[in-house]
Design a protein around this motif. Sequence first.
Motif, short mmCIF file in Angstrom:
data_model
loop_
_atom_site.label_atom_id
_atom_site.label_comp_id
_atom_site.label_asym_id
_atom_site.label_seq_id
_atom_site.Cartn_x
_atom_site.Cartn_y
_atom_site.Cartn_z
N GLY A 100 0.77 -1.24 0.00
CA GLY A 100 0.00 0.00 0.00
C GLY A 100 0.79 1.28 0.00
O GLY A 100 0.20 2.37 -0.01
N VAL A 101 2.13 1.22 0.00
CA VAL A 101 2.99 2.40 -0.08
C VAL A 101 4.01 2.16 -1.18
O VAL A 101 4.59 1.06 -1.26
N VAL A 102 4.26 3.16 -2.00
CA VAL A 102 5.10 2.99 -3.18
C VAL A 102 6.47 2.41 -2.83
O VAL A 102 6.90 1.41 -3.41
N GLU A 103 7.19 3.01 -1.89
CA GLU A 103 8.55 2.55 -1.61
C GLU A 103 8.56 1.14 -1.02
O GLU A 103 9.48 0.36 -1.25
N GLU A 104 7.52 0.78 -0.27
CA GLU A 104 7.43 -0.57 0.28
C GLU A 104 7.17 -1.59 -0.81
O GLU A 104 7.67 -2.72 -0.76
N ASP A 105 6.38 -1.19 -1.81
CA ASP A 105 6.12 -2.09 -2.92
C ASP A 105 7.40 -2.33 -3.73
O ASP A 105 7.68 -3.46 -4.12
N LEU A 128 13.61 4.22 -7.78
CA LEU A 128 12.58 5.24 -7.90
C LEU A 128 13.11 6.48 -8.62
O LEU A 128 12.39 7.12 -9.40
N GLN A 129 14.37 6.83 -8.36
CA GLN A 129 14.97 7.95 -9.07
C GLN A 129 15.13 7.63 -10.56
O GLN A 129 14.92 8.50 -11.41
N ALA A 130 15.44 6.38 -10.87
CA ALA A 130 15.64 5.97 -12.27
C ALA A 130 14.37 6.11 -13.10
O ALA A 130 14.44 6.38 -14.31
N VAL A 131 13.20 5.96 -12.45
CA VAL A 131 11.93 6.07 -13.18
C VAL A 131 11.20 7.38 -12.87
O VAL A 131 10.02 7.54 -13.18
N ASN A 132 11.93 8.31 -12.22
CA ASN A 132 11.38 9.63 -11.88
C ASN A 132 10.12 9.54 -11.01
O ASN A 132 9.15 10.27 -11.21
N MET A 133 10.17 8.64 -10.01
CA MET A 133 9.04 8.49 -9.10
C MET A 133 9.46 8.64 -7.64
O MET A 133 8.68 8.31 -6.73
N TYR A 134 10.65 9.16 -7.40
CA TYR A 134 11.15 9.26 -6.02
C TYR A 134 10.27 10.16 -5.16
O TYR A 134 10.03 9.85 -3.98
N GLU A 135 9.75 11.23 -5.72
CA GLU A 135 8.93 12.16 -4.93
C GLU A 135 7.60 11.53 -4.52
O GLU A 135 6.91 12.05 -3.64
N GLY A 147 0.17 5.43 -15.86
CA GLY A 147 1.58 5.51 -16.24
C GLY A 147 2.50 5.50 -15.02
O GLY A 147 3.57 4.89 -15.03
N GLN A 148 2.09 6.19 -13.97
CA GLN A 148 2.89 6.22 -12.74
C GLN A 148 2.93 4.83 -12.09
O GLN A 148 3.98 4.40 -11.61
N LYS A 149 1.79 4.14 -12.07
CA LYS A 149 1.77 2.78 -11.52
C LYS A 149 2.72 1.87 -12.29
O LYS A 149 3.44 1.06 -11.69
#
Length: 283
Positions: A100-105, A128-135, A147-149
């Motif tokens: 249920g949390v991006v970084e945990e997934d 996450l930085q490599a796919v521009n989703m760190y934030e 697209g983000q998923k």
Amino acid sequence: MKEFIRIENLFYKYDQSDDSDNYALRGVDLTIYGGEFVAVVGHNGCGKSTLAKHMNSLYLPTTGDVYIDGIDTHDDERLFEIRKKVGLVLQNPDNQIVVGVVEEDVAFGCENLGMPPDVIRQRVDKALQAVNMYEYRKHSPEKLSGGQKQRVAIAGIIAMEPECIVLDEPTAMLDPQGREEVMNTIKQLNKELGITIVLITHFMEEAVCADRVVMMDEGKIFMTGTPKEVFSQVELLKQHRLDVPQATELIYKLKGCGYELPDGVLDEEECVQALLGLFDQNL
């Protein structure tokens, strides 16, 4: 380049007890080299997704052989090693997001590999930085766009540091913006990180981005080559019920009307240049 995936005379049927000639794959031979970006293209039911699932031992050949970095996929004792080398991204990101949390997934796969927490933290942040989703690392995946998923699903694979990523129609369920986001990520992983990419797609504009295109129909490969070589064969592709990029289609139709235009036009920019050249000739 080093040979990474080698497929030899691969036949596969879903019902192994079926005595009929009902094969999804029929004698496929294919070699993919380390660092390549290969697009596998064909209409629905041609066998391309079945082929993808052989590349990380999700499926095993009915007959024939598949080797991943020299490892025979029939070797059950090395299955774990194969799946560390080749990550598979599915069409629907919801089928791969389990926490249920991006970084945990993104950390989930690394945890299953038994990595130390500090290593997992570093890999998750880097992926996450490599796919521009760190934030978005603290966000719920449910609140993300398609697209983000999909980029989060890709990050989960990247964190395990595979040498190759196989993507099975990763943009099929996305809107144009989501498709662009995912394709930019795929190209970046290949060009900047050197990850071998196998992209399964029915979007011809996506295949144009690859180093090599593999065309499939009725469980067989009938053509392979660079995008320019493949998409220059418009008549042959149409015989197999396949489209070509829109720019290629326009030039093909204009040539059919008698205009002298070059073969191998793949995108909008090349199309514009070809048309400008035609106008200059007629001034």
